[in-house]
Design a protein around this motif. Structure first.
Motif, PDB file in Angstrom:
ATOM      1  N   ILE A  21       0.854  -1.184   0.000  1.00 22.46           N
ATOM      2  CA  ILE A  21       0.000   0.000   0.000  1.00 22.46           C
ATOM      3  C   ILE A  21       0.891   1.236   0.000  1.00 22.46           C
ATOM      4  O   ILE A  21       1.799   1.347   0.824  1.00 22.46           O
ATOM      5  N   ARG A  22       0.644   2.131  -0.937  1.00 23.26           N
ATOM      6  CA  ARG A  22       1.473   3.333  -1.057  1.00 23.26           C
ATOM      7  C   ARG A  22       0.859   4.485  -0.276  1.00 23.26           C
ATOM      8  O   ARG A  22      -0.321   4.822  -0.440  1.00 23.26           O
ATOM      9  N   HIS A  23       1.701   5.097   0.583  1.00 24.64           N
ATOM     10  CA  HIS A  23       1.289   6.294   1.322  1.00 24.64           C
ATOM     11  C   HIS A  23       1.302   7.515   0.394  1.00 24.64           C
ATOM     12  O   HIS A  23       1.850   7.475  -0.713  1.00 24.64           O
ATOM     13  N   ASN A  24       0.764   8.628   0.892  1.00 26.11           N
ATOM     14  CA  ASN A  24       0.780   9.865   0.122  1.00 26.11           C
ATOM     15  C   ASN A  24       2.187  10.359  -0.152  1.00 26.11           C
ATOM     16  O   ASN A  24       2.433  11.060  -1.140  1.00 26.11           O
ATOM     17  N   ASP A  25       3.151  10.015   0.746  1.00 22.93           N
ATOM     18  CA  ASP A  25       4.532  10.467   0.546  1.00 22.93           C
ATOM     19  C   ASP A  25       5.316   9.566  -0.405  1.00 22.93           C
ATOM     20  O   ASP A  25       6.513   9.777  -0.627  1.00 22.93           O
ATOM     21  N   GLY A  26       4.667   8.540  -0.968  1.00 26.27           N
ATOM     22  CA  GLY A  26       5.323   7.670  -1.929  1.00 26.27           C
ATOM     23  C   GLY A  26       5.914   6.411  -1.351  1.00 26.27           C
ATOM     24  O   GLY A  26       6.305   5.507  -2.104  1.00 26.27           O
ATOM     25  N   SER A  27       5.979   6.297  -0.033  1.00 22.69           N
ATOM     26  CA  SER A  27       6.521   5.091   0.593  1.00 22.69           C
ATOM     27  C   SER A  27       5.476   3.980   0.566  1.00 22.69           C
ATOM     28  O   SER A  27       4.277   4.228   0.421  1.00 22.69           O
ATOM     29  N   GLU A  28       5.934   2.727   0.693  1.00 20.19           N
ATOM     30  CA  GLU A  28       5.047   1.572   0.646  1.00 20.19           C
ATOM     31  C   GLU A  28       5.078   0.819   1.968  1.00 20.19           C
ATOM     32  O   GLU A  28       6.094   0.816   2.677  1.00 20.19           O
ATOM     33  N   THR A  29       3.962   0.176   2.280  1.00 20.66           N
ATOM     34  CA  THR A  29       3.861  -0.611   3.499  1.00 20.66           C
ATOM     35  C   THR A  29       3.012  -1.845   3.249  1.00 20.66           C
ATOM     36  O   THR A  29       2.179  -1.856   2.344  1.00 20.66           O
ATOM     37  N   THR A  30       3.245  -2.865   4.050  1.00 16.03           N
ATOM     38  CA  THR A  30       2.387  -4.044   4.043  1.00 16.03           C
ATOM     39  C   THR A  30       1.671  -4.191   5.381  1.00 16.03           C
ATOM     40  O   THR A  30       1.046  -5.225   5.637  1.00 16.03           O
ATOM     41  N   HIS A  31       1.761  -3.157   6.217  1.00 20.57           N
ATOM     42  CA  HIS A  31       1.071  -3.208   7.503  1.00 20.57           C
ATOM     43  C   HIS A  31      -0.440  -3.232   7.288  1.00 20.57           C
ATOM     44  O   HIS A  31      -0.958  -2.580   6.375  1.00 20.57           O
ATOM     45  N   PRO A  32      -1.154  -3.963   8.128  1.00 19.17           N
ATOM     46  CA  PRO A  32      -2.608  -4.091   7.932  1.00 19.17           C
ATOM     47  C   PRO A  32      -3.377  -2.823   8.263  1.00 19.17           C
ATOM     48  O   PRO A  32      -2.925  -1.980   9.039  1.00 19.17           O
ATOM     49  N   LYS A  33      -4.549  -2.715   7.615  1.00 15.63           N
ATOM     50  CA  LYS A  33      -5.555  -1.689   7.897  1.00 15.63           C
ATOM     51  C   LYS A  33      -5.133  -0.273   7.507  1.00 15.63           C
ATOM     52  O   LYS A  33      -5.767   0.699   7.927  1.00 15.63           O
ATOM     53  N   ILE A  34      -4.092  -0.129   6.716  1.00 12.80           N
ATOM     54  CA  ILE A  34      -3.686   1.188   6.228  1.00 12.80           C
ATOM     55  C   ILE A  34      -4.184   1.338   4.788  1.00 12.80           C
ATOM     56  O   ILE A  34      -3.834   0.540   3.923  1.00 12.80           O
ATOM     57  N   THR A  35      -4.989   2.359   4.546  1.00 11.81           N
ATOM     58  CA  THR A  35      -5.585   2.553   3.228  1.00 11.81           C
ATOM     59  C   THR A  35      -4.726   3.474   2.369  1.00 11.81           C
ATOM     60  O   THR A  35      -4.213   4.484   2.842  1.00 11.81           O
ATOM     61  N   GLY A  36      -4.568   3.104   1.126  1.00 19.17           N
ATOM     62  CA  GLY A  36      -3.816   3.905   0.170  1.00 19.17           C
ATOM     63  C   GLY A  36      -3.897   3.255  -1.189  1.00 19.17           C
ATOM     64  O   GLY A  36      -4.731   2.362  -1.423  1.00 19.17           O
ATOM     65  N   GLU A  37      -3.053   3.697  -2.123  1.00 19.62           N
ATOM     66  CA  GLU A  37      -3.063   3.104  -3.454  1.00 19.62           C
ATOM     67  C   GLU A  37      -2.472   1.700  -3.411  1.00 19.62           C
ATOM     68  O   GLU A  37      -1.425   1.468  -2.807  1.00 19.62           O
ATOM     69  N   VAL A  38      -3.140   0.769  -4.078  1.00 20.77           N
ATOM     70  CA  VAL A  38      -2.678  -0.619  -4.132  1.00 20.77           C
ATOM     71  C   VAL A  38      -1.544  -0.721  -5.150  1.00 20.77           C
ATOM     72  O   VAL A  38      -1.700  -0.333  -6.316  1.00 20.77           O
ATOM     73  N   ILE A  39      -0.399  -1.248  -4.701  1.00 17.99           N
ATOM     74  CA  ILE A  39       0.768  -1.466  -5.554  1.00 17.99           C
ATOM     75  C   ILE A  39       0.994  -2.968  -5.659  1.00 17.99           C
ATOM     76  O   ILE A  39       0.968  -3.670  -4.648  1.00 17.99           O
ATOM     77  N   TYR A  40       1.199  -3.431  -6.877  1.00 20.17           N
ATOM     78  CA  TYR A  40       1.420  -4.857  -7.090  1.00 20.17           C
ATOM     79  C   TYR A  40       2.821  -5.086  -7.635  1.00 20.17           C
ATOM     80  O   TYR A  40       3.279  -4.367  -8.526  1.00 20.17           O
ATOM     81  N   HIS A  41       3.514  -6.087  -7.071  1.00 15.28           N
ATOM     82  CA  HIS A  41       4.828  -6.511  -7.540  1.00 15.28           C
ATOM     83  C   HIS A  41       4.698  -7.949  -8.042  1.00 15.28           C
ATOM     84  O   HIS A  41       4.214  -8.822  -7.315  1.00 15.28           O
ATOM     85  N   GLY A  42       5.124  -8.205  -9.281  1.00 15.39           N
ATOM     86  CA  GLY A  42       5.025  -9.568  -9.779  1.00 15.39           C
ATOM     87  C   GLY A  42       5.571  -9.719 -11.186  1.00 15.39           C
ATOM     88  O   GLY A  42       5.735  -8.739 -11.920  1.00 15.39           O
ATOM     89  N   PRO A  43       5.835 -10.958 -11.600  1.00 14.49           N
ATOM     90  CA  PRO A  43       6.395 -11.209 -12.933  1.00 14.49           C
ATOM     91  C   PRO A  43       5.408 -10.997 -14.062  1.00 14.49           C
ATOM     92  O   PRO A  43       5.810 -10.977 -15.230  1.00 14.49           O
ATOM     93  N   ASN A  44       4.119 -10.849 -13.736  1.00 13.93           N
ATOM     94  CA  ASN A  44       3.085 -10.687 -14.754  1.00 13.93           C
ATOM     95  C   ASN A  44       2.773  -9.241 -15.084  1.00 13.93           C
ATOM     96  O   ASN A  44       1.871  -8.966 -15.879  1.00 13.93           O
ATOM     97  N   VAL A  45       3.528  -8.290 -14.503  1.00 18.19           N
ATOM     98  CA  VAL A  45       3.291  -6.878 -14.797  1.00 18.19           C
ATOM     99  C   VAL A  45       3.753  -6.561 -16.221  1.00 18.19           C
ATOM    100  O   VAL A  45       4.772  -7.060 -16.694  1.00 18.19           O
ATOM    101  N   MET A  46       2.984  -5.724 -16.888  1.00 20.97           N
ATOM    102  CA  MET A  46       3.291  -5.357 -18.278  1.00 20.97           C
ATOM    103  C   MET A  46       4.650  -4.671 -18.395  1.00 20.97           C
ATOM    104  O   MET A  46       5.224  -4.191 -17.407  1.00 20.97           O
ATOM    105  N   MET A  47       5.128  -4.570 -19.625  1.00 19.48           N
ATOM    106  CA  MET A  47       6.377  -3.860 -19.916  1.00 19.48           C
ATOM    107  C   MET A  47       6.157  -2.346 -19.922  1.00 19.48           C
ATOM    108  O   MET A  47       7.101  -1.577 -19.734  1.00 19.48           O
ATOM    109  N   GLY A  48       4.942  -1.905 -20.175  1.00 16.57           N
ATOM    110  CA  GLY A  48       4.616  -0.484 -20.267  1.00 16.57           C
ATOM    111  C   GLY A  48       3.477  -0.309 -21.259  1.00 16.57           C
ATOM    112  O   GLY A  48       2.903  -1.284 -21.747  1.00 16.57           O
ATOM    113  N   TYR A  49       3.146   0.946 -21.570  1.00 13.11           N
ATOM    114  CA  TYR A  49       2.090   1.239 -22.538  1.00 13.11           C
ATOM    115  C   TYR A  49       2.695   1.516 -23.907  1.00 13.11           C
ATOM    116  O   TYR A  49       3.862   1.866 -24.038  1.00 13.11           O
TER     117      TYR A  49
END
Length: 462
Positions: A303-331
């Motif tokens: 979960i990405r905070h407003n300051d751009g940092s990421e966390t996996t701590h529970p119950k914190i709302t923010g933008e969902v960020i996904y890390h994985g081998p299935n992510v596209m190369m770009g647009y």
């Protein structure tokens, strides 16, 4: 690496035969190899030729863009001008655009030289365009294969499984169903008429289909038709993606599938992730209502905070960020983008809002860009739609569109006089004047071919 598992089969109901995939794909691959350099546009109707051309391009490492065959000629010509494909396969009957010749039912580029796509690029898919300008997502072979294998693992797809086609192949969810079954050596029944057709359910019975993939619109329809999975003894798996299914229907279909000895798997994904990122285990659906589950094997959420940092701590709302081998190369915006390599390095900012629980199960709460204003108050359009469905006023479907300092809500399944009641209910719930909610009745909310709400079309009505 191949998409075709050892026992993978396609049952073509139109031709009344089971395809020899190895032979058919090999023959089509020879034709594909002879086409001019560049990406190939394949107009993928729900038919065997389009499917075989896709598989031939994939297996022979030719980059391919899967194009909606319903795309009008003007829009197709603009895409051709932007991307200069080596050929448009199964082209429409009109005259080809400048620089292209008609040959064997295709448009083939007259010039042999073109932009050579990056060697890792396998598939271009148009994003839904539900909240902005559509793009082509550049998907690598590894992204598609890793996602197909991960889905096969969590759904336990095996060689004995059989899935009918419900969703078009140019839609990422439909393509994913195909890929995840073929890579596991399962069978796909090619049913061109869709879930609405009477013959669809005959095919499900005759071929003993074991799973069914559908979007929220389909589930609304099945609920109204009092669908009972017990009538199809071989059917043990339902999957749902393509948007949020209202909680009452998640509970309803979960109950029906449990009673029939099967399960409902709620899934979460985006075209940019080839396409699925999470699956909610059927046996935990009742325990964690509203969750789309943990990340697929090989993936991880943060979960990405407003300051751009990421966390996996529970119950914190923010933008969902996904890390994985299935992510596209770009647009890709034009032909020159096709030669680019991986620009995202396996990290996808989804644009969705959500939080994780203590076990890493994801709860999606809305979209960053799906925001409207009522008298200066910012309101989540997704939350507003859910609030309308929860009014108990008989709304089957609703779509919220921003309109200056108010929000227009298009409803389906209610009489015009009920619209005022919905406006009052929203005003009372949100403590705002009812004039900020312009509720309109439609005979049917327009849908894209994927089954998703066509928000751009509705915006033109505002």
């Amino acid at each position: 690496m191949t998409l075709l598992g050892d026992s993978a089969r396609i049952v073509d109901l139109v031709a009344g035969r089971t395809l020899d995939l190895t032979g058919e794909v090999a023959k089509a691959a020879e034709e594909v190899a002879a086409l001019p350099e560049g990406v190939l546009f394949v107009r993928t109707a729900m038919d065997a030729p389009g499917l075989i051309r896709y598989l031939a391009a994939f297996e022979s490492c030719r980059a391919v863009a899967l194009i909606d065959p319903a795309l009008n000629e003007e829009s197709l010509a603009r895409l051709v001008a932007r991307f200069r494909p080596g050929a448009v396969l199964a082209a429409p009957g009109c005259e080809p655009p400048p620089g292209y010749l008609r040959k064997d039912g295709h448009w083939v580029r007259g010039e042999t030289d073109g932009v050579r796509p990056h060697p890792d690029l396998a598939v271009l898919l148009a994003t839904s365009g539900s909240t902005g300008k559509p793009h082509f997502a550049r998907l690598s072979r590894n992204a598609l294969l890793s996602n197909a294998h991960a889905i096969g693992e969590v759904l336990r797809i095996g060689a004995d499984d059989v899935a009918p086609t419900v969703l078009p192949l140019h839609y990422s969810y439909g393509l994913s169903v195909l890929n995840s079954h073929l890579v596991r050596g399962a069978t796909v029944v090619l049913q061109p008429d869709g879930i609405h057709a009477p013959g669809f359910w005959d095919a499900v019975t005759e071929h003993r289909c074991t799973s069914l993939a559908a979007v929220p619109y389909h589930y609304e329809m099945l609920w109204r038709q009092e669908f009972d999975p017990a009538h199809f003894p071989a059917l043990h798996t339902l999957t749902q993606a393509g948007g949020r299914l209202r909680p009452e229907l998640v509970t309803e279909f979960d109950t029906r599938m449990r009673a029939a000895g099967g399960g409902l798997f709620v899934m979460y994904g985006q075209t940019e992730a080839a396409p699925r990122m999470a699956t909610m285990p059927a046996d935990r659906l009742a325990e964690k209502p509203g969750s789309v589950g943990p990340a697929l094997p090989g993936g991880e959420f943060a979960i990405r905070h407003n300051d751009g940092s990421e966390t996996t701590h529970p119950k914190i709302t923010g933008e969902v960020i996904y890390h994985g081998p299935n992510v596209m190369m770009g647009y890709a915006e034009d032909a020159h983008d096709l030669a680019k390599g991986d620009e995202l390095d396996g990290v996808l900012a989804t644009g969705d809002l959500g939080y994780l629980d203590e076990e890493g199960f994801l709860f999606v709460t809305g979209r960053l860009k799906r925001i409207g204003q009522v008298f200066g108050n910012r309101i989540s359009l997704d939350d507003l739609e859910q609030a309308v469905l929860a009014t108990g006023l008989g709304v089957r479907m609703v779509a919220a569109v921003p309109a200056g300092d108010k929000i227009v809500l298009f409803t389906e399944g209610v009489a015009a006089d009920v619209c005022k009641e919905i406006s009052r209910a929203l005003a009372e719930r949100l403590h705002l004047h009812s004039s900020g909610f312009d509720v309109r009745a439609l005979d049917a909310v327009p849908l894209q071919t994927s089954g998703k709400i066509d928000y751009p079309a509705l915006s033109e009505l505002v």
